[in-house]
Design a protein around this motif. Sequence first.
Motif, PDB file in Angstrom:
ATOM      1  N   ARG A   1      -5.810   6.927  -1.901  1.00 22.87           N
ATOM      2  CA  ARG A   1      -5.209   6.177  -3.007  1.00 22.87           C
ATOM      3  C   ARG A   1      -5.341   6.959  -4.299  1.00 22.87           C
ATOM      4  O   ARG A   1      -4.364   7.097  -5.059  1.00 22.87           O
ATOM      5  CB  ARG A   1      -5.885   4.819  -3.135  1.00 22.87           C
ATOM      6  CG  ARG A   1      -5.399   3.989  -4.328  1.00 22.87           C
ATOM      7  CD  ARG A   1      -6.141   2.661  -4.393  1.00 22.87           C
ATOM      8  NE  ARG A   1      -5.675   1.851  -5.504  1.00 22.87           N
ATOM      9  CZ  ARG A   1      -6.149   1.916  -6.745  1.00 22.87           C
ATOM     10  NH1 ARG A   1      -7.120   2.795  -7.037  1.00 22.87           N
ATOM     11  NH2 ARG A   1      -5.679   1.128  -7.696  1.00 22.87           N
ATOM     12  N   GLU A   2      -6.525   7.493  -4.571  1.00 26.33           N
ATOM     13  CA  GLU A   2      -6.757   8.204  -5.829  1.00 26.33           C
ATOM     14  C   GLU A   2      -5.926   9.481  -5.904  1.00 26.33           C
ATOM     15  O   GLU A   2      -5.331   9.798  -6.951  1.00 26.33           O
ATOM     16  CB  GLU A   2      -8.241   8.539  -5.969  1.00 26.33           C
ATOM     17  CG  GLU A   2      -9.150   7.335  -6.155  1.00 26.33           C
ATOM     18  CD  GLU A   2      -9.345   6.526  -4.886  1.00 26.33           C
ATOM     19  OE1 GLU A   2      -9.067   7.081  -3.788  1.00 26.33           O
ATOM     20  OE2 GLU A   2      -9.763   5.360  -4.969  1.00 26.33           O
ATOM     21  N   GLU A   3      -5.865  10.230  -4.805  1.00 23.53           N
ATOM     22  CA  GLU A   3      -5.108  11.481  -4.812  1.00 23.53           C
ATOM     23  C   GLU A   3      -3.608  11.212  -4.864  1.00 23.53           C
ATOM     24  O   GLU A   3      -2.862  11.918  -5.547  1.00 23.53           O
ATOM     25  CB  GLU A   3      -5.460  12.314  -3.587  1.00 23.53           C
ATOM     26  CG  GLU A   3      -4.761  13.674  -3.516  1.00 23.53           C
ATOM     27  CD  GLU A   3      -5.185  14.635  -4.627  1.00 23.53           C
ATOM     28  OE1 GLU A   3      -4.521  15.678  -4.767  1.00 23.53           O
ATOM     29  OE2 GLU A   3      -6.155  14.332  -5.360  1.00 23.53           O
ATOM     30  N   SER A   4      -3.138  10.181  -4.149  1.00 24.08           N
ATOM     31  CA  SER A   4      -1.717   9.821  -4.224  1.00 24.08           C
ATOM     32  C   SER A   4      -1.334   9.452  -5.645  1.00 24.08           C
ATOM     33  O   SER A   4      -0.296   9.887  -6.170  1.00 24.08           O
ATOM     34  CB  SER A   4      -1.416   8.649  -3.273  1.00 24.08           C
ATOM     35  OG  SER A   4      -1.596   9.013  -1.917  1.00 24.08           O
ATOM     36  N   LEU A   5      -2.177   8.642  -6.287  1.00 29.04           N
ATOM     37  CA  LEU A   5      -1.927   8.239  -7.669  1.00 29.04           C
ATOM     38  C   LEU A   5      -1.899   9.457  -8.588  1.00 29.04           C
ATOM     39  O   LEU A   5      -1.000   9.592  -9.432  1.00 29.04           O
ATOM     40  CB  LEU A   5      -2.996   7.257  -8.123  1.00 29.04           C
ATOM     41  CG  LEU A   5      -2.932   6.786  -9.580  1.00 29.04           C
ATOM     42  CD1 LEU A   5      -1.612   6.073  -9.858  1.00 29.04           C
ATOM     43  CD2 LEU A   5      -4.117   5.869  -9.901  1.00 29.04           C
ATOM     44  N   ALA A   6      -2.864  10.366  -8.427  1.00 30.91           N
ATOM     45  CA  ALA A   6      -2.931  11.539  -9.296  1.00 30.91           C
ATOM     46  C   ALA A   6      -1.704  12.419  -9.124  1.00 30.91           C
ATOM     47  O   ALA A   6      -1.158  12.948 -10.098  1.00 30.91           O
ATOM     48  CB  ALA A   6      -4.203  12.335  -8.994  1.00 30.91           C
TER      49      ALA A   6
ATOM     50  N   THR B   1       0.868  -1.168   0.000  1.00 35.69           N
ATOM     51  CA  THR B   1       0.000   0.000   0.000  1.00 35.69           C
ATOM     52  C   THR B   1       0.910   1.225   0.000  1.00 35.69           C
ATOM     53  O   THR B   1       1.689   1.418   0.934  1.00 35.69           O
ATOM     54  CB  THR B   1      -0.913   0.042   1.239  1.00 35.69           C
ATOM     55  OG1 THR B   1      -1.762  -1.113   1.241  1.00 35.69           O
ATOM     56  CG2 THR B   1      -1.768   1.302   1.247  1.00 35.69           C
ATOM     57  N   LEU B   2       0.847   2.007  -1.062  1.00 34.15           N
ATOM     58  CA  LEU B   2       1.721   3.171  -1.220  1.00 34.15           C
ATOM     59  C   LEU B   2       0.878   4.442  -1.180  1.00 34.15           C
ATOM     60  O   LEU B   2      -0.079   4.580  -1.936  1.00 34.15           O
ATOM     61  CB  LEU B   2       2.477   3.082  -2.547  1.00 34.15           C
ATOM     62  CG  LEU B   2       3.329   4.288  -2.955  1.00 34.15           C
ATOM     63  CD1 LEU B   2       4.446   4.527  -1.955  1.00 34.15           C
ATOM     64  CD2 LEU B   2       3.901   4.088  -4.356  1.00 34.15           C
ATOM     65  N   ARG B   3       1.243   5.367  -0.273  1.00 31.38           N
ATOM     66  CA  ARG B   3       0.535   6.627  -0.160  1.00 31.38           C
ATOM     67  C   ARG B   3       1.535   7.775  -0.059  1.00 31.38           C
ATOM     68  O   ARG B   3       2.651   7.599   0.438  1.00 31.38           O
ATOM     69  CB  ARG B   3      -0.378   6.634   1.073  1.00 31.38           C
ATOM     70  CG  ARG B   3      -1.471   5.579   1.041  1.00 31.38           C
ATOM     71  CD  ARG B   3      -2.495   5.842  -0.039  1.00 31.38           C
ATOM     72  NE  ARG B   3      -3.547   4.823  -0.061  1.00 31.38           N
ATOM     73  CZ  ARG B   3      -3.522   3.743  -0.829  1.00 31.38           C
ATOM     74  NH1 ARG B   3      -2.497   3.529  -1.654  1.00 31.38           N
ATOM     75  NH2 ARG B   3      -4.510   2.861  -0.798  1.00 31.38           N
ATOM     76  N   VAL B   4       1.118   8.947  -0.517  1.00 27.72           N
ATOM     77  CA  VAL B   4       1.941  10.145  -0.448  1.00 27.72           C
ATOM     78  C   VAL B   4       1.537  10.951   0.783  1.00 27.72           C
ATOM     79  O   VAL B   4       0.345  11.214   0.996  1.00 27.72           O
ATOM     80  CB  VAL B   4       1.777  10.995  -1.717  1.00 27.72           C
ATOM     81  CG1 VAL B   4       2.556  12.306  -1.590  1.00 27.72           C
ATOM     82  CG2 VAL B   4       2.240  10.205  -2.943  1.00 27.72           C
TER      83      VAL B   4
END
Length: 293
Positions: A253-258, A191-194
Amino acid sequence: MSIRNAAYATRASIAAVSRWERAESPISTRNLETLLHLYRVPRREKEYLVEHLPPPKYKRGEDTLRGLAGRARYDVWGDVSDEATARYLALVRTADILTEFCMVIPDGLRTRVYRDAILKTGIGRDSQDVPDPLPSWLRRLAWEARRQRRTVLLDEGVLVRPVGGYGAMSEQLWHLAHLIRSETGDGYGLTLRVAPTDHVLTVHLFHHPAELTFDGRSLTADWGLLPRYETNSRVALRLSEGLREAADAAYSREESLARIEAAASAMEPNSLLVQVPHALGPGQHASPGPPRP
């Protein structure tokens, strides 16, 4: 090496060896020396470990706590050996649960070019750099990626540093985006998050903080020049709480990816933004980059 090997060498039961590993019962000096010989631990390290073995009647948690850190006698241990880095990587790769806050992209998530740039420039010397040459025993130790629950909280500032050049960093960021898209959502794997830069977090007080869990027992680790491990103290508790705080503050997840995809697009050589890559300001939302294969 299996626990059955250790039991055979010490003429003890598998259950007894398991209790030693879990610190549920003390291990004798003789059995410790036997295991260290079996594991081919160098003589100097063997002598150190035997000398610092807790006494048979020592009970964790009942020793007197000392200082503001609230440490008992055996709550903290710094690894100063030649293979300290390799041992740290071995623990990271085999932990059942791993949570870490990173100021550089950590081991296991790096592209080859990014890894080579980190090792060449020394940018990540306070992180998890693989020693050169890599010990043969570590090369044989594969990641337990499918069975491991690994959470990586990546500081947002990492997205704007072109390590290895803009093209290499763009490739690395697209790789991170692929890893996020590949998350299974079942709690296992990566699980990768910013983590946003506009939050002052407890983890910023540490070099490379992490919490590792083995067979239900956790320890915290911090990487300065060498790894340091700690359990039960107030510092260990605060670090563990700090990692949860960072996880709560991280983007979805969506914001980290973006944000990763936007940074990857800005790093590409043909991008108009390549000369001035920047983190988005507080409250701003990233736009997804172009679709990638």
